[in-house]
Design a protein around this motif. Structure first.
Motif, PDB file in Angstrom:
ATOM      1  N   ASP A  89      -5.210  -1.264  -0.579  1.00  0.00           N
ATOM      2  CA  ASP A  89      -4.772  -0.442  -1.697  1.00  0.00           C
ATOM      3  C   ASP A  89      -4.798  -1.263  -2.972  1.00  0.00           C
ATOM      4  OD1 ASP A  89      -4.346   1.758  -0.075  1.00  0.00           O
ATOM      5  OD2 ASP A  89      -2.259   1.234   0.313  1.00  0.00           O
ATOM      6  N   THR A  93      -3.563  -2.123  -6.849  1.00  0.00           N
ATOM      7  CA  THR A  93      -2.399  -2.001  -7.715  1.00  0.00           C
ATOM      8  C   THR A  93      -2.784  -1.102  -8.884  1.00  0.00           C
ATOM      9  OG1 THR A  93      -2.991  -3.873  -9.109  1.00  0.00           O
ATOM     10  CG2 THR A  93      -1.678  -4.346  -7.116  1.00  0.00           C
ATOM     11  N   ASP A  94      -1.806  -0.647  -9.617  1.00  0.00           N
ATOM     12  CA  ASP A  94      -2.096   0.189 -10.787  1.00  0.00           C
ATOM     13  C   ASP A  94      -2.947  -0.574 -11.803  1.00  0.00           C
ATOM     14  OD1 ASP A  94      -0.733   2.341  -9.737  1.00  0.00           O
ATOM     15  OD2 ASP A  94       1.135   1.898 -10.810  1.00  0.00           O
ATOM     16  N   ARG A 106      -6.549  -0.747 -10.504  1.00  0.00           N
ATOM     17  CA  ARG A 106      -7.186   0.565 -10.636  1.00  0.00           C
ATOM     18  C   ARG A 106      -7.572   0.835 -12.094  1.00  0.00           C
ATOM     19  NH1 ARG A 106      -7.285   4.184  -7.002  1.00  0.00           N
ATOM     20  NH2 ARG A 106      -5.459   3.390  -5.934  1.00  0.00           N
ATOM     21  N   GLU A 107      -6.690   0.493 -13.012  1.00  0.00           N
ATOM     22  CA  GLU A 107      -6.978   0.694 -14.435  1.00  0.00           C
ATOM     23  C   GLU A 107      -8.164  -0.165 -14.874  1.00  0.00           C
ATOM     24  OE1 GLU A 107      -4.797  -0.008 -18.724  1.00  0.00           O
ATOM     25  OE2 GLU A 107      -3.564   0.536 -16.996  1.00  0.00           O
ATOM     26  N   GLU A 125     -11.341   1.376 -13.538  1.00  0.00           N
ATOM     27  CA  GLU A 125     -11.697   2.567 -14.315  1.00  0.00           C
ATOM     28  C   GLU A 125     -12.287   2.181 -15.661  1.00  0.00           C
ATOM     29  OE1 GLU A 125      -8.115   4.871 -14.377  1.00  0.00           O
ATOM     30  OE2 GLU A 125      -8.401   5.566 -12.322  1.00  0.00           O
TER      31      GLU A 125
END
Length: 80
Positions: free
Chosen positions: A32, A34-35, A38-39, A42
């Motif tokens: 998974d 982390t935020d 992921r940012e 993106e």
């Protein structure tokens, strides 16, 4: 001749099984994000050419971004 074809068939089936097992293992080994990760992905996905020239990014990350943003590849082979 028939025995040789059967032997080759068995080798091919074994090879296919090994590849399928490696694919299952690769798919199951994802972690998974982390935020923040992921940012960052993106942000890189918005400009794919910048992704490939980003010196600080690992090849594995570059491939992961591409897998996330590319949903279909179409090839149009035309005679020239």
């Amino acid at each position: 001749m028939g025995q040789e074809l059967e032997r080759r068939w068995e080798v091919a089936l074994n090879d296919q099984h090994e590849v399928e097992e490696r694919l299952k293992a690769a798919r199951g080994s994802t972690t998974d994000l982390t935020d923040a990760e992921r940012e960052r992905i993106e942000d890189l996905g918005v400009n794919l050419p910048a992704l490939w020239t980003a010196a600080g990014e690992a090849t594995a990350l570059k491939k992961r971004v591409l897998r996330a943003v590319i949903t279909e590849v179409m090839v149009d082979k035309r005679a020239e």
